[in-house]
Design a protein around this motif. Structure first.
Motif, mmCIF file in Angstrom:
data_model
loop_
_atom_site.group_PDB
_atom_site.id
_atom_site.type_symbol
_atom_site.label_atom_id
_atom_site.label_comp_id
_atom_site.label_asym_id
_atom_site.label_seq_id
_atom_site.Cartn_x
_atom_site.Cartn_y
_atom_site.Cartn_z
ATOM 1 N N PRO A 1 0.829 -1.212 0.000
ATOM 2 C CA PRO A 1 0.000 0.000 0.000
ATOM 3 C C PRO A 1 0.857 1.253 0.000
ATOM 4 N N ARG A 2 0.256 2.338 -0.438
ATOM 5 C CA ARG A 2 0.992 3.601 -0.474
ATOM 6 C C ARG A 2 1.415 4.027 0.937
ATOM 7 N N GLN A 3 0.513 3.837 1.901
ATOM 8 C CA GLN A 3 0.812 4.201 3.284
ATOM 9 C C GLN A 3 1.282 2.962 4.053
ATOM 10 N N SER A 4 2.255 3.152 4.958
ATOM 11 C CA SER A 4 2.821 2.046 5.754
ATOM 12 C C SER A 4 3.233 0.894 4.838
ATOM 13 N N PHE A 5 4.072 1.245 3.874
ATOM 14 C CA PHE A 5 4.418 0.284 2.828
ATOM 15 C C PHE A 5 5.030 -0.992 3.405
ATOM 16 N N PHE A 6 6.066 -0.865 4.227
ATOM 17 C CA PHE A 6 6.769 -2.053 4.726
ATOM 18 C C PHE A 6 5.928 -2.835 5.733
ATOM 19 N N ALA A 7 4.985 -2.192 6.379
ATOM 20 C CA ALA A 7 4.169 -2.902 7.369
ATOM 21 C C ALA A 7 3.244 -3.916 6.717
ATOM 22 N N LYS A 8 2.942 -3.734 5.387
ATOM 23 C CA LYS A 8 2.003 -4.629 4.728
ATOM 24 C C LYS A 8 2.508 -5.087 3.368
ATOM 25 N N ALA A 9 3.774 -4.892 3.083
ATOM 26 C CA ALA A 9 4.312 -5.221 1.765
ATOM 27 C C ALA A 9 4.494 -6.721 1.597
ATOM 28 N N THR A 10 4.545 -7.137 0.315
ATOM 29 C CA THR A 10 4.807 -8.522 -0.064
ATOM 30 C C THR A 10 5.825 -8.512 -1.191
ATOM 31 N N GLY A 11 6.775 -9.456 -1.132
ATOM 32 C CA GLY A 11 7.774 -9.527 -2.193
ATOM 33 C C GLY A 11 9.024 -10.226 -1.739
ATOM 34 N N THR A 12 10.153 -9.902 -2.374
ATOM 35 C CA THR A 12 11.430 -10.548 -2.065
ATOM 36 C C THR A 12 12.527 -9.499 -1.964
ATOM 37 N N VAL A 13 13.532 -9.799 -1.131
ATOM 38 C CA VAL A 13 14.719 -8.966 -0.980
ATOM 39 C C VAL A 13 15.927 -9.889 -0.959
#
Length: 949
Positions: free
Chosen positions: A329-341
């Motif tokens: 989401p645009r707000q609190s991106f890392f709190a709800k993000a999905t993906g890979t690092v």
């Protein structure tokens, strides 16, 4: 015809001019009012300029000063040689409405900016300060996807100097800035090329960035130019959502050069998705070589609220690569993000890390992010830690490392875990499991006070609840020497093979058959020589043991501990002052908890003797309790009883058993700061044997031994023997009493007898109850003789032709001195009424009578002497010489027709020699006779003059 005619101004023209003039005046007043309102609205106190030049395509100002005052700060801007250029509408995309010009350039030759706080900032504890700006809260950066149309195509500040608030107060920032839009007509102000140069104490940092708008989302393959339209490859999120209609994305390519050397490359792009509330962000960051710039760390530190002691020193060399592909989401991106690092780091030279130590090596990590939850996917590391920080000092001195080596590699999945289910790739990662354990092969090497190695095939949970599953984990450790309390352990070695699991609240480990603990020597230190103990090459086998532990999480403490299972111990040699040196084995079980250690089992010597052992050692919260060691043994028959002689030093060398059963219990206890207390108990059942040249049979009863405070005590409530035979049979014998003495002076104690009697020669020997202090030797112990049968006495005495009858009673004072032995002085013995008879054979008497007439008369009387009174004085010295002053009154038919005869006879006899002759005759046992013969042969070879010492 009208030539030269003079015309008058028309009223319409004059009125028009007046209207224009009034409009200009009104416009001037409106502009002035708007200008003052704008200054007041923005808290601008002062605006001054000099050297203004206005042209058709721009305006220039030689000097400009702007001062703004706010409630918390004051801003001052001084600029020189400012040029603002524009162009008029020409039908292109830059054409403005109403024919207003489009700004094209802004250029400042020099600009100075100063921000001063008008109110002092509140004091902040540097250790607990929270930075006002959090990188993760502002990632990805929310850059506008379309720039305002009024911005100039190029903004350039050739030299600027800014004094800004920072953590250290105020900091100077100086350099140059250049931002330029491309000449390409895109309608949104992109692409943009920006460069920022900063100078600090002779060093230079250059930031170069390129921003561009994107229409389609493509993959990124490493840090390359934005113009190549490439980002990180293999996006896991491609196809999950598409771009929102009518919206574009933004991509950026940036580089950082320090002192004209490329040190960082960044590629990133993001764009809104169809949902309208989420964005897709990809990127890569590459630091090919860490700069050797301590000045840069110190400079950056001035802008942070962290204390200097918490800062990181810069690695001398190294590189970092990071790639990410995230959606959220645009707000609190890392709190709800999905993906890979994916991240990789290389530090080839030791890097001091506060609180840890100096680290070097390589690290690679792949992470999956699901709704803000991080989950490791793969991990590999080759790290070396030297010069450990203060944390190492909290470890026991015997375990403190000087260097740690850690190797972590991907491994095959453990059976029975989620990582072993379908969907596992070649690295053991199960992409189908939301909390699949991460399988790893871990090797840890510790070098320092002890060499410790850990090799583990394990699986770590990738999200809460945290758990580590161990399979085939080997722990080895060795050290040259280990001192624990009053013990010294030489070359201790630990080799454990285990499996199990570890969690944040507990541990459960099981040890495989090859698990063992060994050392070359274990030796007690200090203390009394009488307690010295030394173990040669002890080995403990821990196969099948189980370790469980429970932890409190807040604070982190050990809540419970349990260790138990079979225990096998072998010792090549045990050396102790009270034990004969030999090997021992112990087979039993162990049970350990948070309060004490307990062992129980059977200890067996190489000689064959065995004992049941129970050991309890308290520690922790129970450390004030006593250490308890108890042992029980039971031996039966000659072979097992004689086996005690192959274990105990105190076992007499010439003591041989013939049979019976001995049961023994020993309990040793030691309280902290208190001397050792030992309680022992021996139970005899029909025990017989030979001690030196004395035989006994059927000993029954209980003997208790106590060692406490440098004193020992031996006591018995009743000890019986059917017979003791040193040459003359005595028995049955009953003893009851105790003996208390100092451990350092065992023969200077107190003897207490409550019962002591023995059968002898058909009568009784008795010692009355009493107490004697051997420290005041000699002591007198009265021995009472009651109704001894003279006939039996004479049959025992080795003289041919001697016989008699009668009953004897008397009292013999035994003078006992441990240093010199036993003596008798003025003992008395007499016959009971009505007397008895004495006969001495004729041949023996004729030999005596030939010497003189008196002896001839005595010999005739003793051929058949009927006595009415018989008494004797008894004396016995330390050399074994018995002196009897015999007094006889009676008659003999052979002398004077039976008239009264009185005889006084002195008899001298060497009792040891007498007993030796009796023992040789076989009156004791054949074994005793054989032992005496060997002793005599030895004495003859040595040329001894006396048979008995």
């Amino acid at each position: 015809m009208n030539a030269g005619r003079k015309h008058k101004p028309r009223p319409r023209v004059i009125i028009l001019l007046l209207i224009v003039l009034l409009a200009l005046l009104a416009g001037a007043f409106w502009v002035k009012h708007s200008w003052e309102a704008m200054l007041a609205q923005n808290n601008i106190e002062q605006v001054q300029w000099q050297g203004t030049r206005l042209g058709l395509y721009g305006v220039s100002v030689a000097e400009l000063t702007v001062i703004q005052s706010g409630p918390e700060r004051r801003l001052t801007i001084d600029a020189r040689d400012i040029t603002l250029g524009w162009r008029w509408g020409d039908g292109s995309r830059w054409q403005w409405k109403n024919g207003l010009p489009q700004l094209s350039t802004f250029n400042a030759q020099q600009m100075e900016l100063e921000i001063v706080a008008t109110e002092p900032a509140p004091a902040v504890d540097a250790l607990s300060a929270t930075p006002a700006f959090s990188v993760f809260e502002h990632m990805p950066p929310q850059l506008p996807l379309q720039l305002p149309s009024w911005l100039p195509s190029r903004v350039r500040v050739q030299q600027f100097q800014a004094i800004l608030p920072c953590a250290s107060g105020s900091c100077l920032l100086q350099g140059a800035l250049d931002i330029q839009q491309s000449a390409q007509e895109t309608g949104n102000g992109f692409p943009i090329n920006a460069s920022l140069s900063l100078e600090h104490r002779g060093h230079r940092v250059d930031f170069v960035a390129e921003f561009a708008a994107i229409k389609e989302l493509s993959s990124i393959k490493g840090p390359v130019s934005v113009k190549e339209n490439a980002l990180i490859g293999g996006s896991a999120l491609m196809g999950k959502d598409s771009a929102a209609p009518g919206e574009q994305g933004l991509q950026m390519s940036a580089t950082v050069d320090i002192d004209r050397t490329r040190n960082l490359t960044l590629e990133t792009r993001y764009r809104p998705l169809l949902s309208g509330t989420e964005i897709h962000w990809q990127g890569s960051l590459a630091v090919p070589e860490l700069p050797n710039a301590e000045w840069l760390i110190a400079w950056v530190q001035n802008w942070t609220p962290l204390p200097r002691e918490a800062s990181f020193a810069q690695p001398e060399q190294g590189s970092v690569n990071v790639r990410w592909d995230l959606q959220g989401p645009r707000q609190s991106f890392f709190a709800k993000a999905t993906g890979t690092v994916n991240a990789e780091a290389r530090v080839p030279q030791p890097w001091p890390v506060p609180g840890l130590g100096s680290v070097k090596g390589n690290l690679a990590l792949a992470l999956a992010l699901s709704q803000g939850n991080w989950q490791p996917q793969t991990l590999s590391a080759e790290l070396v830690l030297t010069q450990p920080a203060q944390w190492a000092a909290t470890l026991p001195a015997q375990l403190r490392p000087q260097q740690l080596e850690l190797s972590v590699r991907p491994a095959s999945a453990l059976s029975g875990t989620a990582s072993a289910l379908p969907g596992v790739n070649e690295t053991g990662v199960n992409k189908n499991a939301t909390n699949a354990p991460l399988p790893l092969q871990v090797a840890l090497r510790s070098r320092g006070a002890a060499d410790i190695n850990v090799d583990a095939h394990l699986a770590i949970s990738t999200s809460a609840p945290w758990q580590v599953q161990l399979a085939q984990t080997r722990l080895t450790a060795n050290r040259a020497r280990l001192d624990i309390g009053q013990w010294r352990i030489d070359k201790p070695k630990l080799d454990l093979l285990m499996s199990g699991e570890l969690t944040s609240t507990g541990a459960n480990l099981t040890f495989a058959p090859s698990s063992r603990v060994s050392a070359t020597q274990v030796k007690s230190l200090g203390g009394d020589d009488a307690e010295a103990l030394e173990l040669q090459n002890p080995q403990l086998a821990l196969a099948g043991n189980n370790l469980t532990a429970g932890f409190n999480t807040a604070p982190a403490t050990l809540k419970s501990l349990s260790f138990g299972g079979p225990l096998d111990i072998s010792v090549e040699q045990i050396k102790h002052p009270q034990l004969l040196t030999q090997g021992w084995k112990f087979n039993g079980k162990t049970k350990t908890d948070i309060n004490d250690l307990q062992w129980s089992g059977i200890a067996k010597a190489n000689s064959g003797t065995s004992a049941n052992i129970d050991l309890k050692v308290p520690y922790g919260s129970a450390a004030s309790q006593a250490i308890d060691v108890s042992a029980q043994t039971r031996v039966s028959g000659k072979r097992e009883i004689d086996g005690l002689g192959r274990v105990l030093v105190a076992w007499p060398e010439l003591l041989d058993a013939s049979g019976g059963t001995i049961s023994g219990n020993v309990n040793a206890q030691r309280l902290p700061g208190q001397p050792l207390v030992v309680d022992g108990k021996l139970v005899f059942l029909d025990v017989g044997g030979t001690w030196d040249r004395t035989a006994w049979r059927n000993m029954n009863g209980t003997v208790e031994v106590t060692l406490k405070s440098d004193q020992f005590q031996v006591s018995t409530s009743q000890l019986t023997l059917d017979e003791i035979n040193p040459g003359v049979s005595l028995g049955p014998i009953v003893l009851a009493g105790d003996y208390l003495a100092p451990a350092q002076q065992p023969m200077a104690g107190q003897l207490t007898l409550t019962q002591a009697n023995a059968g002898a020669l058909g009568g009784q020997l008795n010692i009355a109850s009493g107490r004697w202090d051997l420290a005041s030797a000699p002591v007198t112990v009265p021995l009472e003789l009651d109704r001894l049968d003279l006939a039996q006495l004479l049959r025992v005495y080795p003289a041919e032709g001697l016989a008699g009858s009668g009953m004897l009673s008397g009292s013999i004072p035994l003078l006992i001195d441990p240093a010199t032995g036993v003596r008798v002085k003025r003992g008395r013995l007499g016959a009971l009424e009505p007397g008895g008879e004495l006969q001495l054979s004729a041949e023996r008497l004729r030999a005596l009578g030939r010497k003189n007439e008196t002896m001839e008369l005595v010999s005739k009387a003793l051929e058949n002497f009927r006595y009415s009174a018989l008494s004797s004085d008894i004396d016995y010295d330390e050399n074994g010489t018995l002196m009897l002053g015999l007094h006889l009154r009676g008659n003999s038919p052979e002398v004077g027709d039976g008239r009264a005869v009185v005889l006084n006879i002195t008899i001298e006899e060497n009792i040891p020699a007498l007993l030796t002759s009796l023992q040789l005759s076989g009156r004791v046992t054949d074994a005793v006779a054989e032992r005496v013969e060997k002793l005599l042969e030895k004495r003859e070879r040595e040329g001894a003059e006396d048979l008995i010492k």
